[in-house]
Design an enzyme around this catalytic site. Structure first.
Site, short mmCIF file in Angstrom:
data_model
loop_
_atom_site.label_atom_id
_atom_site.label_comp_id
_atom_site.label_asym_id
_atom_site.label_seq_id
_atom_site.Cartn_x
_atom_site.Cartn_y
_atom_site.Cartn_z
N LYS A 177 99.76 -48.42 -13.30
CA LYS A 177 99.95 -47.45 -14.38
C LYS A 177 98.68 -47.47 -15.24
O LYS A 177 98.47 -48.40 -16.02
CB LYS A 177 101.19 -47.80 -15.20
N GLU A 250 96.70 -60.18 -20.94
CA GLU A 250 95.36 -60.27 -21.53
C GLU A 250 95.38 -59.36 -22.74
O GLU A 250 95.39 -58.14 -22.62
CB GLU A 250 94.30 -59.85 -20.52
N CYS A 284 87.35 -56.50 -25.28
CA CYS A 284 88.10 -57.63 -25.83
C CYS A 284 87.21 -58.85 -26.03
O CYS A 284 87.56 -59.76 -26.78
CB CYS A 284 89.28 -57.97 -24.93
N GLU A 380 91.74 -57.69 -34.92
CA GLU A 380 90.85 -57.13 -33.91
C GLU A 380 90.38 -55.74 -34.36
O GLU A 380 91.18 -54.83 -34.53
CB GLU A 380 91.57 -57.03 -32.57
#
Length: 543
Positions: A177, A250, A284, A380
């Site tokens: 997906k 992750e 990331c 983040e």
């Protein structure tokens, strides 16, 4: 592109009728449309994958590897075409689409095609004294079955291709997906493997939004590999836990860069700029926190600002930075910069949205005088922002770097590599780089993943390949003429033996085994005389 054309290569043919419009973040222009798969669509895709997986798993690893190598050759032949699609859908410059998406995936396909057989070879186990009793054990690695992969938008080719390839070469079927922001790239992955000779049904592509991903997690696949935000990752884990579906998560990072007093300032400054701004900071492993020794901070910042000021932001192929992926992500960056300035940070360069028509561009930004009360140092940011903070001692630098809910990567910059290695052991992250930054996700041989809120499990390397299989312990007894001495009946001789085993056999020494052997011999002799395991003259098994 029509919805029907978009579905090509995915084996999906019945959809709800709703669509996702894919747009170029640099221009806002529509690229194509894809259907949104609903729960029934996902269920049918899983059924098709399950029907196809047995025949695929029955093939040798060498046969499966040939499909990976064929896919690699096709991707090389279509390099520019694929790179253009990645760049258009993700907003990144074309050179980054090649360097950060295609190059790592091409290397990974080659590596696992050539090494998966060795990495998944049956592995003998040393079982100590049991081996002297005629026993032998090994671990065999079996495919899990059907694996669901939910991939992100920031590296829409390299991340899913790597995960799909390792799952396939291990013998699994896959449901992919792709992100709703980069669905056309996901469909291109499906077409690539289909053209490479992957049997129909083994790889299914289901396009859609968050509801599609949720349906995949709840579909009963044998494992979920998810790359994305902490919030979504938590929901994935909660849904998977209800069905005891294993997951690899992750979930991003707040990666620290530590510049020691003896660092090469020219290289460290250049690395900080690339590490913070590559892919418009949307990685990331981007440098999201930079800690510099106070004795070199002024010179380091001067060089960083000079490097940053030379960067070109735009939509053409000569640009260094492309667009942000979405308006939502751009607003996160704006909020973090606004919060930092309100709390006393100093803006050295950038700090604003750029007027590029309908494009989502933000100027590369450097902030000084930051601290851990600011969002830009806690949450983040995922954008082109480099906050820089000073430290006095190495102990303080380690403490600051570890003061985070995340734990994906970190880098240490020093001319003393041995000192860097020593400090690396004190950092709570999955990967530590010494005089390197950002790019280690591209190393196919090395495991990738983090600790804390950065998730759990690994992709890439042998550890990542082992996430795609179930280890099976196979144990054989070659002394079949004798009954096991610990079987029934528990006679006084058996009790004496068990006491001897506890005292001598379990100490692991050869002398201990020698001391236990007389009791073992007596027990075997006892069982040989009375192989039924019953007391002499007794015909009853009940007390």
């Amino acid at each position: 592109m029509s919805a029907a054309e978009a579905a090509e290569g995915s084996s999906e043919r019945v959809f709800s009728g709703r669509e996702i419009i894919s747009r170029d973040p640099k221009t806002g222009v529509e690229i194509g449309r894809v259907p949104i798969a609903v729960a029934d669509d996902v269920r049918r895709a899983v059924e098709r994958a399950r029907a196809a997986r047995s025949a695929w798993a029955a093939r040798s690893i060498a046969e499966r590897a040939r499909v990976l190598l064929h896919a690699r050759r096709i991707a090389l032949d279509r390099l520019d075409e694929i790179a253009q699609l990645i760049a258009r859908e993700s907003g990144k410059p074309l050179p980054e689409a090649i360097a950060m998406d295609l190059v790592p995936s091409l290397d990974l396909l080659r590596y696992f095609a050539h090494h998966a057989e060795r990495l998944l070879r049956d592995e003998p186990i040393s079982i100590g004294h049991y081996a002297l009793l005629g026993r032998k054990s090994h671990i065999a690695y079996r495919p899990l079955g059907t694996i669901g992969i939910i991939s992100p938008w920031n590296f829409p080719w390299s991340i899913p291709v790597g995960q799909v390839a390792t799952a396939l070469v291990a013998g699994n079927a896959v449901i992919l997906k792709p992100s709703e922001l980069t669905p056309l790239t996901g469909l291109a992955i499906g077409r690539l493997f289909a053209q490479a000779g992957l049997p129909e049904g083994v790889l299914q592509i289901v396009t859609g939004d968050g509801t599609t991903g949720a349906a995949l997690v709840a579909s009963g696949v044998d494992k979920i590999i998810f790359t994305g935000s902490v919030e979504t990752g938590r929901r994935v884990a909660e849904t998977a836990a209800r069905q005891l579906t294993p997951v690899v998560l992750e979930l991003g990072g707040k990666d620290a860069m530590i510049v020691l007093a003896d660092a090469d300032l020219d290289k460290a400054a250049a690395a900080a700029v690339w590490g913070a701004f590559a892919n418009a900071g949307q990685a990331c492993a981007s440098v999201e926190r930079c800690y510099v020794h106070e004795s070199i901070a002024a010179e380091f910042l001067r060089r960083v600002v000079e490097e940053t000021a030379r960067l070109k932001v735009g939509a053409d192929d000569g640009s260094d930075l492309g667009a942000m992926s979405s308006e939502k992500q751009l607003k996160v960056v704006e909020e973090h910069v606004r919060d930092a300035l309100a709390r006393g940070a100093r803006l050295l360069v950038g700090g604003r949205r750029l007027d590029r028509g309908a494009g989502l561009f933000y100027a590369p930004t450097v902030l000084a005088n930051v601290d851990h009360s600011m969002l830009v140092m806690r949450e983040e940011t995922f954008g082109p922002v480099l906050p820089v903070m000073t430290f006095r001692t190495e102990e303080e630098a380690i403490e600051l770097a570890n003061d985070s809910a995340y734990g994906l990567t970190a880098s240490i910059w020093t001319r003393d590599v041995n000192r860097g290695r020593a400090l690396a052991g004190e950092l709570c992250v999955g990967t530590v780089m010494i005089n390197e930054v950002l790019y280690t996700h591209a190393i196919a041989q090395a495991p990738w993943g983090g600790v804390r809120r950065s998730g759990w499990g690994r992709t890439h390397g042998r550890l990542g390949l082992l996430e795609m299989v179930a280890p099976q312990h196979v144990h054989a007894n070659r002394l079949t003429l004798l009954r096991d001495p610990w079987w029934y009946k528990y006679s006084p001789q058996a009790q004496q033996l068990f006491r001897r085993l506890a005292r001598h056999f379990t100490d692991g020494s050869l002398s201990g085994l020698v001391r236990a052997m007389p009791s073992l011999a007596k027990r075997w002799w006892e069982m040989r005389r009375d192989p039924s395991g019953r007391e002499s003259g007794s015909n009853s098994t009940a007390p």
